[in-house]
Design a protein around this motif. Structure first.
Motif, PDB file in Angstrom:
ATOM      1  N   SER A  51       0.847  -1.199   0.000  1.00 52.69           N
ATOM      2  CA  SER A  51       0.000   0.000   0.000  1.00 52.69           C
ATOM      3  C   SER A  51       0.881   1.247   0.000  1.00 52.69           C
ATOM      4  O   SER A  51       0.620   2.211  -0.711  1.00 52.69           O
ATOM      5  CB  SER A  51      -0.963  -0.007   1.186  1.00 52.69           C
ATOM      6  N   ARG A  52       1.952   1.207   0.789  1.00 46.07           N
ATOM      7  CA  ARG A  52       2.849   2.371   0.866  1.00 46.07           C
ATOM      8  C   ARG A  52       3.487   2.648  -0.498  1.00 46.07           C
ATOM      9  O   ARG A  52       3.581   3.791  -0.935  1.00 46.07           O
ATOM     10  CB  ARG A  52       3.933   2.092   1.905  1.00 46.07           C
ATOM     11  N   ALA A  53       3.926   1.565  -1.180  1.00 49.81           N
ATOM     12  CA  ALA A  53       4.623   1.739  -2.456  1.00 49.81           C
ATOM     13  C   ALA A  53       3.736   2.440  -3.482  1.00 49.81           C
ATOM     14  O   ALA A  53       4.213   3.225  -4.283  1.00 49.81           O
ATOM     15  CB  ALA A  53       5.073   0.381  -2.987  1.00 49.81           C
ATOM     16  N   ILE A  54       2.438   2.166  -3.441  1.00 49.57           N
ATOM     17  CA  ILE A  54       1.580   2.692  -4.508  1.00 49.57           C
ATOM     18  C   ILE A  54       0.730   3.880  -4.050  1.00 49.57           C
ATOM     19  O   ILE A  54       0.574   4.853  -4.772  1.00 49.57           O
ATOM     20  CB  ILE A  54       0.707   1.566  -5.092  1.00 49.57           C
ATOM     21  N   LEU A  55       0.205   3.803  -2.839  1.00 52.50           N
ATOM     22  CA  LEU A  55      -0.708   4.867  -2.396  1.00 52.50           C
ATOM     23  C   LEU A  55      -0.035   5.867  -1.450  1.00 52.50           C
ATOM     24  O   LEU A  55      -0.596   6.918  -1.166  1.00 52.50           O
ATOM     25  CB  LEU A  55      -1.937   4.254  -1.705  1.00 52.50           C
ATOM     26  N   GLY A  56       1.127   5.511  -0.928  1.00 49.67           N
ATOM     27  CA  GLY A  56       1.804   6.413   0.009  1.00 49.67           C
ATOM     28  C   GLY A  56       1.538   6.011   1.455  1.00 49.67           C
ATOM     29  O   GLY A  56       0.886   5.000   1.728  1.00 49.67           O
ATOM     30  N   ASP A  57       2.044   6.816   2.390  1.00 51.93           N
ATOM     31  CA  ASP A  57       1.941   6.472   3.818  1.00 51.93           C
ATOM     32  C   ASP A  57       0.500   6.515   4.327  1.00 51.93           C
ATOM     33  O   ASP A  57       0.145   5.814   5.269  1.00 51.93           O
ATOM     34  CB  ASP A  57       2.778   7.455   4.656  1.00 51.93           C
ATOM     35  N   SER A  58      -0.298   7.392   3.732  1.00 51.65           N
ATOM     36  CA  SER A  58      -1.686   7.563   4.189  1.00 51.65           C
ATOM     37  C   SER A  58      -2.622   7.507   2.991  1.00 51.65           C
ATOM     38  O   SER A  58      -2.298   8.018   1.931  1.00 51.65           O
ATOM     39  CB  SER A  58      -1.866   8.938   4.839  1.00 51.65           C
ATOM     40  N   PHE A  59      -3.764   6.891   3.195  1.00 49.35           N
ATOM     41  CA  PHE A  59      -4.758   6.894   2.116  1.00 49.35           C
ATOM     42  C   PHE A  59      -6.164   6.853   2.695  1.00 49.35           C
ATOM     43  O   PHE A  59      -6.337   6.806   3.924  1.00 49.35           O
ATOM     44  CB  PHE A  59      -4.485   5.786   1.097  1.00 49.35           C
ATOM     45  N   ILE A  88      -1.858  -1.599  10.590  1.00 52.84           N
ATOM     46  CA  ILE A  88      -1.849  -0.258  11.210  1.00 52.84           C
ATOM     47  C   ILE A  88      -0.602  -0.106  12.062  1.00 52.84           C
ATOM     48  O   ILE A  88       0.113   0.897  11.976  1.00 52.84           O
ATOM     49  CB  ILE A  88      -3.107  -0.046  12.087  1.00 52.84           C
ATOM     50  N   ALA A  89      -0.335  -1.116  12.906  1.00 48.21           N
ATOM     51  CA  ALA A  89       0.808  -1.025  13.828  1.00 48.21           C
ATOM     52  C   ALA A  89       2.114  -0.842  13.053  1.00 48.21           C
ATOM     53  O   ALA A  89       2.948   0.005  13.390  1.00 48.21           O
ATOM     54  CB  ALA A  89       0.864  -2.280  14.698  1.00 48.21           C
ATOM     55  N   GLN A  90       2.279  -1.597  11.988  1.00 44.30           N
ATOM     56  CA  GLN A  90       3.519  -1.519  11.202  1.00 44.30           C
ATOM     57  C   GLN A  90       3.638  -0.179  10.498  1.00 44.30           C
ATOM     58  O   GLN A  90       4.656   0.513  10.590  1.00 44.30           O
ATOM     59  CB  GLN A  90       3.538  -2.618  10.130  1.00 44.30           C
ATOM     60  N   SER A  91       2.575   0.190   9.761  1.00 45.30           N
ATOM     61  CA  SER A  91       2.653   1.377   8.905  1.00 45.30           C
ATOM     62  C   SER A  91       2.766   2.646   9.728  1.00 45.30           C
ATOM     63  O   SER A  91       3.544   3.533   9.391  1.00 45.30           O
ATOM     64  CB  SER A  91       1.421   1.456   7.999  1.00 45.30           C
ATOM     65  N   GLU A  92       1.992   2.735  10.811  1.00 49.72           N
ATOM     66  CA  GLU A  92       2.019   3.976  11.587  1.00 49.72           C
ATOM     67  C   GLU A  92       3.312   4.106  12.382  1.00 49.72           C
ATOM     68  O   GLU A  92       3.846   5.197  12.536  1.00 49.72           O
ATOM     69  CB  GLU A  92       0.775   4.080  12.473  1.00 49.72           C
ATOM     70  N   ALA A  93       3.827   2.989  12.874  1.00 48.74           N
ATOM     71  CA  ALA A  93       5.106   3.063  13.598  1.00 48.74           C
ATOM     72  C   ALA A  93       6.227   3.442  12.628  1.00 48.74           C
ATOM     73  O   ALA A  93       7.171   4.141  12.978  1.00 48.74           O
ATOM     74  CB  ALA A  93       5.412   1.731  14.267  1.00 48.74           C
ATOM     75  N   PHE A  94       6.084   3.019  11.399  1.00 49.96           N
ATOM     76  CA  PHE A  94       7.106   3.339  10.392  1.00 49.96           C
ATOM     77  C   PHE A  94       7.030   4.811   9.984  1.00 49.96           C
ATOM     78  O   PHE A  94       8.027   5.522   9.999  1.00 49.96           O
ATOM     79  CB  PHE A  94       6.920   2.441   9.162  1.00 49.96           C
ATOM     80  N   SER A  95       5.831   5.287   9.627  1.00 50.21           N
ATOM     81  CA  SER A  95       5.722   6.619   9.008  1.00 50.21           C
ATOM     82  C   SER A  95       5.448   7.729  10.018  1.00 50.21           C
ATOM     83  O   SER A  95       5.684   8.891   9.731  1.00 50.21           O
ATOM     84  CB  SER A  95       4.588   6.621   7.974  1.00 50.21           C
ATOM     85  N   GLY A  96       4.908   7.362  11.162  1.00 50.08           N
ATOM     86  CA  GLY A  96       4.505   8.386  12.124  1.00 50.08           C
ATOM     87  C   GLY A  96       3.239   9.121  11.690  1.00 50.08           C
ATOM     88  O   GLY A  96       2.856  10.125  12.270  1.00 50.08           O
ATOM     89  N   LYS A  97       2.574   8.604  10.652  1.00 52.82           N
ATOM     90  CA  LYS A  97       1.348   9.267  10.165  1.00 52.82           C
ATOM     91  C   LYS A  97       0.165   8.321  10.297  1.00 52.82           C
ATOM     92  O   LYS A  97       0.348   7.111  10.409  1.00 52.82           O
ATOM     93  CB  LYS A  97       1.504   9.621   8.682  1.00 52.82           C
ATOM     94  N   LYS A  98      -1.035   8.913  10.208  1.00 47.90           N
ATOM     95  CA  LYS A  98      -2.222   8.060  10.226  1.00 47.90           C
ATOM     96  C   LYS A  98      -2.252   7.250   8.930  1.00 47.90           C
ATOM     97  O   LYS A  98      -2.110   7.801   7.844  1.00 47.90           O
ATOM     98  CB  LYS A  98      -3.487   8.907  10.361  1.00 47.90           C
ATOM     99  N   PHE A  99      -2.452   5.938   9.070  1.00 45.35           N
ATOM    100  CA  PHE A  99      -2.365   5.040   7.918  1.00 45.35           C
ATOM    101  C   PHE A  99      -3.586   5.173   7.009  1.00 45.35           C
ATOM    102  O   PHE A  99      -3.466   5.467   5.828  1.00 45.35           O
ATOM    103  CB  PHE A  99      -2.213   3.613   8.467  1.00 45.35           C
ATOM    104  N   VAL A 100      -4.780   4.974   7.601  1.00 46.88           N
ATOM    105  CA  VAL A 100      -6.013   4.922   6.804  1.00 46.88           C
ATOM    106  C   VAL A 100      -7.110   5.686   7.532  1.00 46.88           C
ATOM    107  O   VAL A 100      -7.251   5.562   8.751  1.00 46.88           O
ATOM    108  CB  VAL A 100      -6.454   3.442   6.629  1.00 46.88           C
ATOM    109  N   ASN A 101      -7.913   6.443   6.768  1.00 48.86           N
ATOM    110  CA  ASN A 101      -8.995   7.196   7.406  1.00 48.86           C
ATOM    111  C   ASN A 101     -10.279   6.391   7.589  1.00 48.86           C
ATOM    112  O   ASN A 101     -10.962   6.531   8.590  1.00 48.86           O
ATOM    113  CB  ASN A 101      -9.287   8.468   6.606  1.00 48.86           C
ATOM    114  N   TYR A 102     -10.617   5.565   6.599  1.00 47.67           N
ATOM    115  CA  TYR A 102     -11.884   4.802   6.694  1.00 47.67           C
ATOM    116  C   TYR A 102     -11.613   3.317   6.455  1.00 47.67           C
ATOM    117  O   TYR A 102     -11.054   2.950   5.419  1.00 47.67           O
ATOM    118  CB  TYR A 102     -12.901   5.286   5.642  1.00 47.67           C
TER     119      TYR A 102
END
Ligand code: AMP
Ligand code: ZN
Length: 471
Positions: free
Chosen positions: A217-225, A243-257
């Motif tokens: 998801s990160r490779a194509i949509l970015g850190d947040s989508f 969520i745990a992996q992506s948010e700990a990696f980027s420091g950003k909210k992973f997904v809104n919905y």
């Protein structure tokens, strides 16, 4: 437009990160077998979501990944004595064929896990460096869930009583065994030929399932989508771990919905490969493949899968398919009748009222049951108006073409071509067999079904003849 968000357990107004654009990630198949119609319930729901977003003017970028390396694939390919990439190949091909048959619009991207291992490794290295991941005695790398304070939020589980350092190596496990999970599994003999050994700091091994989706998801949509979908079984552990992996990696909210579709069940059990109670699309398309000995039209199957709202469980029954077949025929019969009426009374009032109702219900968390009810009321009302005199039928056809952009039932094609010769012949054969067995109800049903499709049967001393009633 509102969606029920699994993260907050609330129905929320949908606001995309970038106006007019939606970034959507949908967990795709684990390609160790043919997808079953339970899986397709989820993919059809995601397709309905995608189509409806487009109908409402959004530009959608959808990613559907293919999980082409994980526990089951490794186990099965080793048992079969073939390379895992060879093992998954026919199932990947079958998956794309099935998507086409069900008229599921292609996603913009279909990344494969095996093509994104570099991206997974980059994330794992970062998590190690931050002290969120650690190496265990056997060389595998685990995610320490106590380092991620909101762990459990999506799945609504409380992890405070966890035994520190308890670990799970499998990709799939239950909520009550929530614990540190594997990001990178050190090779052992059971993994046979499946390993990556070029990442020296990680050691010879392979990625865990959850990091795959975080990296793709990160490779194509970015850190947040905007939206992430899957079936409810994905909520825990898969999506929680993403969520745990992506948010700990980027420091950003992973997904809104987060939107999760409920399961398709067979006699109140979840349809699943492990329970052995699954039915594939192929079983339904082949009269020898299912107990009702019928070949179902893929559009009837699609209609059936989408006709229950995604938030409710759906029980699979063959009788249900037969009812849906009739419902679809009602629409096609209306369109056949309407398209022959070129001039007459306006139907604009009915079109406008129905469109407004359709949008109101679909905007309400894709409440398709109500949206379909409005459409079937329209069928009834237009038929009544045609009983009274000629109408402007073109408007009816145009409206259904518009709606079919969302439903994806290929109505236009059905109307233009009618059924294929071989499908007609098959039904005629089935009707003959039904008559022989004195099942006149079924034989009449087939005659009416064909009639609705514009096919007229004639019983002659030489056998049954058929012709198309309108071009
Ligand atoms: P899998 O191939 O097992 O990874 O599953 C692919 C997708 O199908 C995931 O989004 C699952 O949540 C979903 N799924 C699995 N079983 C069912 C079911 N019985 N009904 C609906 N969706 C399902
Ligand atoms: Zn996934």
């Amino acid at each position: 437009m509102q969606f029920f968000n699994t993260l907050t357990r609330q129905q929320e107004e949908f606001v995309p990160m970038e106006p007019g654009k939606v970034k959507l990630y949908t967990c795709g198949p684990t390609v160790h077998d043919f997808a079953h119609i339970g899986n397709f319930r989820t993919y059809v729901f995601e397709d309905l979501l995608r189509r409806y977003l487009r109908y409402r003017g959004y530009q959608v970028t959808q990613v559907m990944n293919l999980t082409d390396v994980e526990d089951k694939i490794i186990r099965k390919s080793i048992a079969a004595g073939v390379h895992f990439k060879e093992y998954t190949k026919p199932y990947i091909e079958a998956f794309f064929e099935d998507l086409k048959r069900l008229n599921i619009q292609p996603a913009e991207h279909y990344p494969r896990a095996t093509e994104h291992v570099d991206g997974m490794v980059e994330m794992i290295r970062d998590l190690l460096q931050k002290g969120i991941a650690y190496r265990s005695e056997d060389g595998s790398i685990y995610y320490n869930i106590t380092k991620f304070p909101s762990y459990g939020q999506l799945a609504h589980i409380c992890v405070s009583e966890l035994v520190s350092g308890a670990r799970v190596a499998q990709d799939e496990y239950e909520k009550d065994s929530a614990c540190d999970f594997a990001l990178w599994k050190a090779w052992d003999e059971a993994d046979g030929h499946v390993y990556w050994d070029q990442y020296e700091d990680l050691g010879k091994g392979r990625p865990g399932w959850h990091i795959e989706c975080s990296a793709m998801s990160r490779a194509i949509l970015g850190d947040s989508f905007d939206i992430h979908c899957g079936g409810v079984d994905n909520i825990f552990p898969h999506h929680q771990n993403e969520i745990a992996q992506s948010e700990a990696f980027s420091g950003k909210k992973f997904v809104n919905y987060w939107l999760h579709s409920e399961h398709l069940q067979v006699e109140s059990y979840k349809m699943s490969k492990s329970k052995g109670n699954f039915i594939t699309l192929r079983d339904l398309l082949d009269p020898q493949g299912n107990p009702s000995r019928r070949a179902y039209d893929p559009m009837v199957i699609r209609f059936s899968l989408l006709s229950a709202s995604y938030g409710s469980r759906m029980n699979f029954k063959y009788e249900g398919l037969q009812q849906d077949e009739k419902a679809l025929e009602r629409i096609v019969a209306l369109l056949r009748r309407a398209q022959e009426q070129t001039a007459g009374e306006s139907v604009d009032d009915l079109v406008e009222k129905t469109r407004a109702e359709f949008i109101r219900h679909m905007d309400n968390n894709l409440l398709i049951t109500e949206a379909l009810a409005a459409l079937f009321n329209f069928v009834t009302d237009v038929n009544k108006r045609m009983d009274a005199g000629p109408i402007n039928g073109q408007k009816v056809v145009e409206f259904w073409n518009e709606i079919d952009e969302v439903l994806g039932l290929n109505l236009k094609e059905k109307l233009q071509t009618g059924p294929l010769d071989e499908d007609i012949e098959k039904l005629i054969e089935e009707r003959q067999a039904a008559r022989k067995a004195k099942n006149f109800a079924r034989s009449d049903e087939i005659r009416n079904q064909l009639l609705a499709q514009g096919i007229v049967l004639e019983d002659t001393p030489q056998g049954v003849r058929w012709k198309r009633s309108s071009p």
